[in-house]
Design a protein around this motif. Structure first.
Motif, PDB file in Angstrom:
ATOM      1  N   ARG A  73     138.952 -51.282  52.841  1.00 44.29           N
ATOM      2  CA  ARG A  73     139.648 -51.382  51.582  1.00 44.29           C
ATOM      3  C   ARG A  73     138.726 -50.514  50.515  1.00 44.29           C
ATOM      4  NH1 ARG A  73     139.947 -56.652  52.975  1.00 44.29           N
ATOM      5  NH2 ARG A  73     138.606 -57.513  51.444  1.00 44.29           N
ATOM      6  N   ALA A  74     137.594 -50.894  50.420  1.00 46.87           N
ATOM      7  CA  ALA A  74     136.897 -50.084  49.534  1.00 46.87           C
ATOM      8  C   ALA A  74     136.861 -48.617  49.393  1.00 46.87           C
ATOM      9  CB  ALA A  74     135.305 -50.638  49.475  1.00 46.87           C
ATOM     10  N   HIS A  75     136.672 -48.141  50.590  1.00 45.63           N
ATOM     11  CA  HIS A  75     136.707 -46.437  50.769  1.00 45.63           C
ATOM     12  C   HIS A  75     138.175 -46.159  50.424  1.00 45.63           C
ATOM     13  CE1 HIS A  75     137.456 -43.116  53.441  1.00 45.63           C
ATOM     14  NE2 HIS A  75     136.275 -42.891  52.702  1.00 45.63           N
ATOM     15  N   ALA A  76     139.187 -46.963  50.460  1.00 43.75           N
ATOM     16  CA  ALA A  76     140.699 -46.487  50.377  1.00 43.75           C
ATOM     17  C   ALA A  76     140.818 -46.436  48.910  1.00 43.75           C
ATOM     18  CB  ALA A  76     141.589 -47.498  50.850  1.00 43.75           C
ATOM     19  N   THR A  77     140.027 -46.996  48.200  1.00 42.57           N
ATOM     20  CA  THR A  77     140.127 -47.084  46.793  1.00 42.57           C
ATOM     21  C   THR A  77     139.312 -45.892  46.001  1.00 42.57           C
ATOM     22  OG1 THR A  77     138.601 -49.072  46.449  1.00 42.57           O
ATOM     23  CG2 THR A  77     140.901 -49.452  46.745  1.00 42.57           C
ATOM     24  N   GLY A  78     138.395 -45.308  46.831  1.00 40.50           N
ATOM     25  CA  GLY A  78     137.572 -44.376  46.224  1.00 40.50           C
ATOM     26  C   GLY A  78     136.295 -44.928  46.084  1.00 40.50           C
ATOM     27  N   ILE A  79     135.851 -46.018  46.456  1.00 48.03           N
ATOM     28  CA  ILE A  79     134.595 -46.479  46.430  1.00 48.03           C
ATOM     29  C   ILE A  79     133.612 -45.749  47.207  1.00 48.03           C
ATOM     30  CG2 ILE A  79     132.592 -48.415  46.358  1.00 48.03           C
ATOM     31  CD1 ILE A  79     135.261 -50.208  45.778  1.00 48.03           C
ATOM     32  N   LYS A  82     133.675 -37.036  60.252  1.00 52.08           N
ATOM     33  CA  LYS A  82     132.639 -36.603  59.261  1.00 52.08           C
ATOM     34  C   LYS A  82     131.347 -36.231  59.891  1.00 52.08           C
ATOM     35  CE  LYS A  82     134.519 -39.495  55.646  1.00 52.08           C
ATOM     36  NZ  LYS A  82     134.824 -38.142  54.691  1.00 52.08           N
ATOM     37  N   ARG A  83     130.450 -35.693  59.025  1.00 49.88           N
ATOM     38  CA  ARG A  83     128.963 -35.733  59.436  1.00 49.88           C
ATOM     39  C   ARG A  83     128.377 -36.856  59.094  1.00 49.88           C
ATOM     40  NH1 ARG A  83     126.318 -32.107  56.630  1.00 49.88           N
ATOM     41  NH2 ARG A  83     127.718 -32.289  54.771  1.00 49.88           N
ATOM     42  N   ALA A  84     127.393 -37.419  59.987  1.00 47.83           N
ATOM     43  CA  ALA A  84     126.614 -38.602  59.493  1.00 47.83           C
ATOM     44  C   ALA A  84     125.257 -38.571  60.438  1.00 47.83           C
ATOM     45  CB  ALA A  84     127.502 -39.640  60.186  1.00 47.83           C
ATOM     46  N   THR A  85     124.306 -39.120  59.974  1.00 44.71           N
ATOM     47  CA  THR A  85     123.047 -39.323  60.429  1.00 44.71           C
ATOM     48  C   THR A  85     122.564 -40.697  60.425  1.00 44.71           C
ATOM     49  OG1 THR A  85     120.763 -38.577  60.698  1.00 44.71           O
ATOM     50  CG2 THR A  85     121.634 -39.146  58.480  1.00 44.71           C
ATOM     51  N   THR A  86     121.469 -40.899  61.410  1.00 38.46           N
ATOM     52  CA  THR A  86     121.132 -42.230  61.634  1.00 38.46           C
ATOM     53  C   THR A  86     119.578 -42.179  61.938  1.00 38.46           C
ATOM     54  OG1 THR A  86     121.258 -44.552  62.155  1.00 38.46           O
ATOM     55  CG2 THR A  86     121.643 -42.788  63.942  1.00 38.46           C
ATOM     56  N   HIS A  87     118.893 -43.169  62.252  1.00 39.47           N
ATOM     57  CA  HIS A  87     117.537 -43.073  62.760  1.00 39.47           C
ATOM     58  C   HIS A  87     117.584 -42.199  63.952  1.00 39.47           C
ATOM     59  CE1 HIS A  87     113.633 -44.213  64.171  1.00 39.47           C
ATOM     60  NE2 HIS A  87     113.275 -44.872  63.312  1.00 39.47           N
ATOM     61  N   TRP A  88     116.494 -41.388  64.020  1.00 38.23           N
ATOM     62  CA  TRP A  88     116.487 -40.577  65.100  1.00 38.23           C
ATOM     63  C   TRP A  88     116.431 -41.279  66.468  1.00 38.23           C
ATOM     64  CZ3 TRP A  88     112.111 -40.544  68.446  1.00 38.23           C
ATOM     65  CH2 TRP A  88     111.124 -41.153  67.821  1.00 38.23           C
ATOM     66  N   ARG A  89     115.996 -42.248  66.672  1.00 37.05           N
ATOM     67  CA  ARG A  89     115.887 -43.057  67.825  1.00 37.05           C
ATOM     68  C   ARG A  89     117.230 -43.605  68.514  1.00 37.05           C
ATOM     69  NH1 ARG A  89     111.779 -47.796  68.000  1.00 37.05           N
ATOM     70  NH2 ARG A  89     112.447 -47.903  70.105  1.00 37.05           N
ATOM     71  N   VAL A 117     122.746 -37.142  54.814  1.00 40.30           N
ATOM     72  CA  VAL A 117     124.092 -36.467  54.946  1.00 40.30           C
ATOM     73  C   VAL A 117     125.039 -36.708  53.583  1.00 40.30           C
ATOM     74  CG1 VAL A 117     126.342 -35.742  56.354  1.00 40.30           C
ATOM     75  CG2 VAL A 117     123.865 -36.003  57.292  1.00 40.30           C
ATOM     76  N   ASP A 118     125.292 -36.127  53.136  1.00 37.85           N
ATOM     77  CA  ASP A 118     126.385 -36.400  51.795  1.00 37.85           C
ATOM     78  C   ASP A 118     127.637 -35.967  52.144  1.00 37.85           C
ATOM     79  OD1 ASP A 118     127.485 -36.495  49.456  1.00 37.85           O
ATOM     80  OD2 ASP A 118     126.102 -36.055  48.314  1.00 37.85           O
ATOM     81  N   GLU A 119     128.624 -36.771  52.468  1.00 39.04           N
ATOM     82  CA  GLU A 119     130.043 -36.259  52.795  1.00 39.04           C
ATOM     83  C   GLU A 119     130.957 -36.546  51.563  1.00 39.04           C
ATOM     84  OE1 GLU A 119     130.713 -34.197  54.517  1.00 39.04           O
ATOM     85  OE2 GLU A 119     131.324 -34.753  56.562  1.00 39.04           O
ATOM     86  N   GLY A 120     130.332 -36.797  50.400  1.00 30.70           N
ATOM     87  CA  GLY A 120     130.985 -36.962  49.180  1.00 30.70           C
ATOM     88  C   GLY A 120     131.330 -38.728  48.786  1.00 30.70           C
TER      89      GLY A 120
END
Length: 341
Positions: free
Chosen positions: A98-104, A125-132, A153-156
């Motif tokens: 819901r938060a994402h849908a409202t632009g948060i 989307k592009r994303a990252t996490t701990h390399w392990r 990674v910044d996807e806006g």
């Protein structure tokens, strides 16, 4: 009291909370920073599930509220997660959708990328996490473009960071986007960390700096950074450090995870960003001071690296009180001028 119009950051708390990742987010957005003025962030902690919330180290945490706090947020941060196999509560996943849908804006640190993946927010989307855990994320969610070596990674509207301390890099990146380089540098100084590490920088270094030539070569890197506007070939660097070209190449790669040419280019881009944000230098002058040679070359590399043209970047990120100057001799001069603002 914070200005009610200032951006609200809500940090999620959950049982088995990762205290380091939580601390990274709260240190940047939650501490009182009167020097930043009345428009600085407000920060609240929200419980992702019914209390009690127990944290690593035997601590217990009392949140300011529950998932209802997400509705008024400008940014939501999930600092880590219980593990890649831990299923997130359905109520939390629905609240994030819901938060994402409202632009948060939604931010994950370390393993919290798995929560966003469960919510379907990382699809395409592009994303990252701990390399392990990067390979696990990629195999379980093939619709996510996992950049396992990236710091963040910044996807806006969705931002993800690598493990642990990379969360600080991402938080400072957010401050830089919201309030400019001067604010990010101020927070970094209080944290006693580097003000900016590019998101594409490698997450980890396999080996420490080589010895016994490491000290001389480390001084070489500092020299290059201070005189980034000059031409730097491998041959010139090797001559200054009194080592072979091969040694310079190996040292830079081991120290940064980048080939020498790529490392130098990123230093030039970082310096150019500071000049665009903090001074009134023309784009042509920025190109020359950052060592790109021609403005055309600068525009091409800058757009590829940041996604903006130099002019658009300046219009979006320039501080309210840039240094008025017609020329700058070197990066140290720029830093001295900026520190006087």
């Amino acid at each position: 009291m914070p200005n009610s119009a200032s951006p609200l950051v809500v940090i999620m708390a959950y049982d088995q909370l990762c205290t380091f990742e939580f601390g990274c987010a709260f240190e940047v957005f939650g501490l009182s920073r009167p020097e930043m003025g009345p428009d600085w962030y407000r920060c609240l902690t929200a419980a992702a599930e019914p209390e009690p919330i127990r944290a690593a180290g035997g601590l217990r945490l009392e949140a300011a509220g529950g998932l209802e706090l997400l509705d008024g947020a400008d940014t939501i941060i999930i600092p880590g997660w219980r593990g890649p196999d831990a299923v997130a509560p359905p109520l939390l996943l629905n609240a994030l959708r819901r938060a994402h849908a409202t632009g948060i804006r939604i931010v994950s640190i370390c393993g919290a990328a798995f929560v966003l993946a469960q919510a379907g927010l990382l699809a395409g989307k592009r994303a990252t996490t701990h390399w392990r855990h990067a390979s696990i994320l990629a195999s379980r969610y093939p619709d996510i473009v996992v950049e396992g070596d990236a710091l963040y990674v910044d996807e806006g509207d969705i931002l993800t960071s690598a493990g642990s301390a990379a969360g600080l890099d991402l938080c400072l990146h957010i401050v830089r986007k919201d309030f400019g380089a001067k604010a990010a540098n101020s927070v970094a100084r209080r944290l006693v960390i580097a003000a900016h590490r590019d998101g594409g920088q490698s997450q980890f270094i396999e080996r420490s700096l080589p010895a016994p030539s490491g000290a001389r070569l480390s001084e070489l890197l500092e020299t290059v950074q201070k005189r980034i506007g000059e031409k730097w070939s491998l041959e010139r660097m090797a001559e200054i450090a009194h080592v072979s070209v091969r040694t310079v190449h190996r040292h830079i790669y081991e120290a940064t995870g980048l080939a020498p040419g790529e490392w130098i280019k990123r230093q030039r881009i970082a310096y150019a960003r500071d000049l665009l944000e903090e001074t009134t230098l023309s784009v042509d002058a920025v190109a020359q001071n950052a060592g790109f040679g021609t403005t055309t070359n600068f525009r091409q590399h800058f757009r590829t690296s940041t996604g903006f043209s130099p002019a658009n970047y300046r219009s979006r990120f320039q501080t309210h009180d840039p240094v008025a100057t017609s020329s700058i001799q070197n990066p140290d001069t720029c830093l001295e001028l900026i520190s006087e603002i």
